[in-house]
Every structure is written in C-alpha cells, then in structure tokens.
Design a protein around this motif. Structure first.
Motif, PDB file in Angstrom:
ATOM      1  N   MET A   1      83.756  95.849 -18.886  1.00 14.07           N
ATOM      2  CA  MET A   1      83.188  95.145 -17.744  1.00 14.07           C
ATOM      3  C   MET A   1      82.739  93.735 -18.133  1.00 14.07           C
ATOM      4  O   MET A   1      82.936  92.791 -17.381  1.00 14.07           O
ATOM      5  CB  MET A   1      82.023  95.934 -17.162  1.00 14.07           C
ATOM      6  CG  MET A   1      81.442  95.287 -15.935  1.00 14.07           C
ATOM      7  SD  MET A   1      80.353  96.398 -15.075  1.00 14.07           S
ATOM      8  CE  MET A   1      79.224  95.260 -14.392  1.00 14.07           C
ATOM      9  N   PHE A   2      82.147  93.601 -19.320  1.00 12.79           N
ATOM     10  CA  PHE A   2      81.669  92.282 -19.733  1.00 12.79           C
ATOM     11  C   PHE A   2      82.815  91.337 -20.064  1.00 12.79           C
ATOM     12  O   PHE A   2      82.708  90.131 -19.847  1.00 12.79           O
ATOM     13  CB  PHE A   2      80.683  92.408 -20.896  1.00 12.79           C
ATOM     14  CG  PHE A   2      79.390  93.070 -20.490  1.00 12.79           C
ATOM     15  CD1 PHE A   2      78.498  92.418 -19.656  1.00 12.79           C
ATOM     16  CD2 PHE A   2      79.098  94.358 -20.893  1.00 12.79           C
ATOM     17  CE1 PHE A   2      77.321  93.014 -19.250  1.00 12.79           C
ATOM     18  CE2 PHE A   2      77.927  94.969 -20.492  1.00 12.79           C
ATOM     19  CZ  PHE A   2      77.031  94.304 -19.673  1.00 12.79           C
ATOM     20  N   ASN A   4      85.682  91.360 -18.446  1.00 10.32           N
ATOM     21  CA  ASN A   4      86.117  90.910 -17.120  1.00 10.32           C
ATOM     22  C   ASN A   4      85.195  89.830 -16.586  1.00 10.32           C
ATOM     23  O   ASN A   4      85.649  88.843 -16.004  1.00 10.32           O
ATOM     24  CB  ASN A   4      86.174  92.076 -16.138  1.00 10.32           C
ATOM     25  CG  ASN A   4      87.424  92.899 -16.287  1.00 10.32           C
ATOM     26  OD1 ASN A   4      88.431  92.426 -16.775  1.00 10.32           O
ATOM     27  ND2 ASN A   4      87.355  94.146 -15.866  1.00 10.32           N
ATOM     28  N   LEU A   5      83.883  90.018 -16.752  1.00 10.73           N
ATOM     29  CA  LEU A   5      82.911  89.036 -16.271  1.00 10.73           C
ATOM     30  C   LEU A   5      83.115  87.699 -16.970  1.00 10.73           C
ATOM     31  O   LEU A   5      83.138  86.645 -16.316  1.00 10.73           O
ATOM     32  CB  LEU A   5      81.481  89.546 -16.480  1.00 10.73           C
ATOM     33  CG  LEU A   5      80.363  88.584 -16.082  1.00 10.73           C
ATOM     34  CD1 LEU A   5      80.453  88.225 -14.602  1.00 10.73           C
ATOM     35  CD2 LEU A   5      79.013  89.187 -16.412  1.00 10.73           C
ATOM     36  N   ASP A   8      86.215  86.119 -15.574  1.00  6.05           N
ATOM     37  CA  ASP A   8      85.973  85.625 -14.215  1.00  6.05           C
ATOM     38  C   ASP A   8      85.173  84.331 -14.226  1.00  6.05           C
ATOM     39  O   ASP A   8      85.468  83.395 -13.472  1.00  6.05           O
ATOM     40  CB  ASP A   8      85.247  86.687 -13.382  1.00  6.05           C
ATOM     41  CG  ASP A   8      86.093  87.920 -13.119  1.00  6.05           C
ATOM     42  OD1 ASP A   8      87.338  87.839 -13.228  1.00  6.05           O
ATOM     43  OD2 ASP A   8      85.503  88.975 -12.816  1.00  6.05           O
ATOM     44  N   PHE A  26      77.328  82.035 -12.770  1.00  6.84           N
ATOM     45  CA  PHE A  26      76.773  83.391 -12.778  1.00  6.84           C
ATOM     46  C   PHE A  26      75.630  83.553 -11.773  1.00  6.84           C
ATOM     47  O   PHE A  26      75.551  84.540 -11.054  1.00  6.84           O
ATOM     48  CB  PHE A  26      76.290  83.759 -14.185  1.00  6.84           C
ATOM     49  CG  PHE A  26      75.707  85.136 -14.285  1.00  6.84           C
ATOM     50  CD1 PHE A  26      76.535  86.253 -14.250  1.00  6.84           C
ATOM     51  CD2 PHE A  26      74.338  85.323 -14.391  1.00  6.84           C
ATOM     52  CE1 PHE A  26      76.003  87.532 -14.328  1.00  6.84           C
ATOM     53  CE2 PHE A  26      73.801  86.590 -14.475  1.00  6.84           C
ATOM     54  CZ  PHE A  26      74.632  87.705 -14.440  1.00  6.84           C
ATOM     55  N   ILE A  32      81.179  86.000  -7.860  1.00  6.06           N
ATOM     56  CA  ILE A  32      80.828  86.696  -9.103  1.00  6.06           C
ATOM     57  C   ILE A  32      79.940  87.889  -8.793  1.00  6.06           C
ATOM     58  O   ILE A  32      80.147  88.994  -9.306  1.00  6.06           O
ATOM     59  CB  ILE A  32      80.144  85.729 -10.099  1.00  6.06           C
ATOM     60  CG1 ILE A  32      81.114  84.610 -10.516  1.00  6.06           C
ATOM     61  CG2 ILE A  32      79.605  86.484 -11.309  1.00  6.06           C
ATOM     62  CD1 ILE A  32      82.378  85.076 -11.223  1.00  6.06           C
ATOM     63  N   HIS A  33      78.962  87.706  -7.909  1.00  6.65           N
ATOM     64  CA  HIS A  33      78.074  88.820  -7.529  1.00  6.65           C
ATOM     65  C   HIS A  33      78.872  89.931  -6.846  1.00  6.65           C
ATOM     66  O   HIS A  33      78.668  91.114  -7.121  1.00  6.65           O
ATOM     67  CB  HIS A  33      76.956  88.327  -6.607  1.00  6.65           C
ATOM     68  CG  HIS A  33      76.171  87.205  -7.186  1.00  6.65           C
ATOM     69  ND1 HIS A  33      75.596  86.221  -6.413  1.00  6.65           N
ATOM     70  CD2 HIS A  33      75.885  86.867  -8.466  1.00  6.65           C
ATOM     71  CE1 HIS A  33      74.979  85.348  -7.189  1.00  6.65           C
ATOM     72  NE2 HIS A  33      75.138  85.723  -8.446  1.00  6.65           N
ATOM     73  N   ILE A  36      80.967  91.829  -9.490  1.00  2.00           N
ATOM     74  CA  ILE A  36      80.134  92.739 -10.297  1.00  2.00           C
ATOM     75  C   ILE A  36      79.839  94.001  -9.498  1.00  2.00           C
ATOM     76  O   ILE A  36      80.013  95.122  -9.994  1.00  2.00           O
ATOM     77  CB  ILE A  36      78.834  92.039 -10.747  1.00  2.00           C
ATOM     78  CG1 ILE A  36      79.145  90.949 -11.772  1.00  2.00           C
ATOM     79  CG2 ILE A  36      77.851  93.069 -11.326  1.00  2.00           C
ATOM     80  CD1 ILE A  36      77.972  90.026 -12.071  1.00  2.00           C
ATOM     81  N   ARG A  39      82.987  96.156  -9.134  1.00  2.00           N
ATOM     82  CA  ARG A  39      83.373  96.914 -10.335  1.00  2.00           C
ATOM     83  C   ARG A  39      82.490  98.144 -10.525  1.00  2.00           C
ATOM     84  O   ARG A  39      82.972  99.201 -10.933  1.00  2.00           O
ATOM     85  CB  ARG A  39      83.356  95.998 -11.553  1.00  2.00           C
ATOM     86  CG  ARG A  39      84.502  94.988 -11.473  1.00  2.00           C
ATOM     87  CD  ARG A  39      84.850  94.371 -12.807  1.00  2.00           C
ATOM     88  NE  ARG A  39      86.045  93.562 -12.642  1.00  2.00           N
ATOM     89  CZ  ARG A  39      86.036  92.251 -12.431  1.00  2.00           C
ATOM     90  NH1 ARG A  39      84.903  91.598 -12.361  1.00  2.00           N
ATOM     91  NH2 ARG A  39      87.171  91.595 -12.297  1.00  2.00           N
ATOM     92  N   ILE A  40      81.210  98.027 -10.217  1.00  2.00           N
ATOM     93  CA  ILE A  40      80.322  99.190 -10.282  1.00  2.00           C
ATOM     94  C   ILE A  40      80.718 100.200  -9.207  1.00  2.00           C
ATOM     95  O   ILE A  40      80.868 101.399  -9.482  1.00  2.00           O
ATOM     96  CB  ILE A  40      78.846  98.755 -10.114  1.00  2.00           C
ATOM     97  CG1 ILE A  40      78.407  97.909 -11.312  1.00  2.00           C
ATOM     98  CG2 ILE A  40      77.939  99.979  -9.941  1.00  2.00           C
ATOM     99  CD1 ILE A  40      77.102  97.167 -11.113  1.00  2.00           C
ATOM    100  N   SER A  60      76.197  94.659  -1.281  1.00  2.00           N
ATOM    101  CA  SER A  60      76.842  93.438  -1.760  1.00  2.00           C
ATOM    102  C   SER A  60      77.313  92.579  -0.593  1.00  2.00           C
ATOM    103  O   SER A  60      77.140  91.356  -0.595  1.00  2.00           O
ATOM    104  CB  SER A  60      78.021  93.792  -2.664  1.00  2.00           C
ATOM    105  OG  SER A  60      78.734  92.638  -3.024  1.00  2.00           O
TER     106      SER A  60
END
Length: 176
Positions: A1-2, A4-5, A8, A26, A32-33, A36, A39-40, A60
């Motif tokens: 996940m990190f 990918n972040l 991005d 960020f 970006i939010h 995230i 993905r969760i 979201s």
C-alpha cells in the motif's frame, strides 16, 4: 500500500504543474485521500466485508467528492485532477497512469446485476472533464476522451474520442 501511495504522489508531482511537494499533495489533494480510502475499502471488499467497505467509500465520497466503488479495480498512478463529481462504478477496471478530470463518470447503462457493466480503461488514458464513459466497453491504451463526450462504444488505442455520442478520431503518424 505504501509503495502505491509513493507512486501516486510522484505521479501527481509529475503531471500537475501546480503541485510543489509530496507533503502538499498528501495533505491537500482529494484524489490521494480518495485512493487511500479506496485501497482500504477494496481490501475489505475482496475479503467479503461489503458493508464496512461501502461505509468507508461513502465517507470518502463525503469528504472528497470522488465516489469510487470498493469493487472497482484500479491500477497504480491514477490521477483525478480536481476530482469533484467523479464516479467510478463497481465493475470498472482502470489501468496504470490514467488521468481523469472532474465530473467524469465511469458508469453502467442500466440495472444489470452480476456481470461486467462498467468500462475497462487501458493504461496512459486521459479522460476530459465531464465525460461519461458508459457500459461494458474498452478504452484502449493511450486513448484520449474529450471533455463532455458521451462514450458508448469501444475507443481504439492511441486515438481520441469526442462528441455526444463520441466518435473515434484516429491519430495517424505520417512522415511527409
């Protein structure tokens, strides 16, 4: 996940001339939010925790104005510029390094259940503001979709689709 972040964040820095630092992106960029949260929610959705996945996606949506169904499949480097009003449906598939502008819908055409009913978008595609890409269609790699276009049929790779309904304008490289 990190990973990918990080990818991005770098993609936004490369593609948006207004972006200055990773920290700024960020903290301030709703795409970006939304990614995230997606993905969760997608992790939970794939583990059959549908209700909590949908709750996360709706929270979201409330904060970012970007609605991504947790069942969608999204590659790395999605950049949703400005974001407000973007809708990505449950069976949508988005490749790598795609740019989507505000007001875009990757949606279905009806209430069919249990089958692929949203678009598949290839790699390195740009979808202009307000475009509606509807149904189980394919948008080829490197394609561009013009602002406010209504796309109901497949879009050929490396071409541009414009209009309502959209028509493919194939780019021909010529050495004259």
């Amino acid at each position: 996940m990190f990973d990918n972040l990080k990818y991005d964040l770098n993609r936004v820095l490369e593609d948006d001339p207004a972006a200055r630092t990773k920290l700024e992106v960020f903290i301030l960029y709703p795409c970006i939010h939304a990614l995230i949260a997606y993905r969760i929610a997608n992790f939970l959705y794939r583990h059959k925790l549908f209700l909590i996945a949908r709750v996360i996606s709706q929270i979201s949506r409330f904060f970012t104005g970007i609605e991504i169904h947790p069942g969608a499949t999204i590659g790395k480097g999605l950049f949703i510029d400005h974001g407000m009003g973007v809708v990505i449906g449950e069976t949508a598939i988005i490749g790598d390094n795609v740019t989507i502008y505000h007001g875009v819908t990757l949606g279905g055409t009806g209430k069919d259940k249990g089958k692929k009913r949203h678009p598949t978008v290839g790699n390195n595609v740009v979808i202009g503001a307000g475009a509606k890409v509807l149904g189980s269609i394919y948008v080829g790699d490197g394609a561009k979709i013009g602002a406010n276009s209504v796309v109901l049929k497949d879009v050929v790779s490396q071409s541009t689709a414009v209009g309502a309904p959209a028509k493919n304008k194939i780019k021909i490289n010529c050495c004259g």
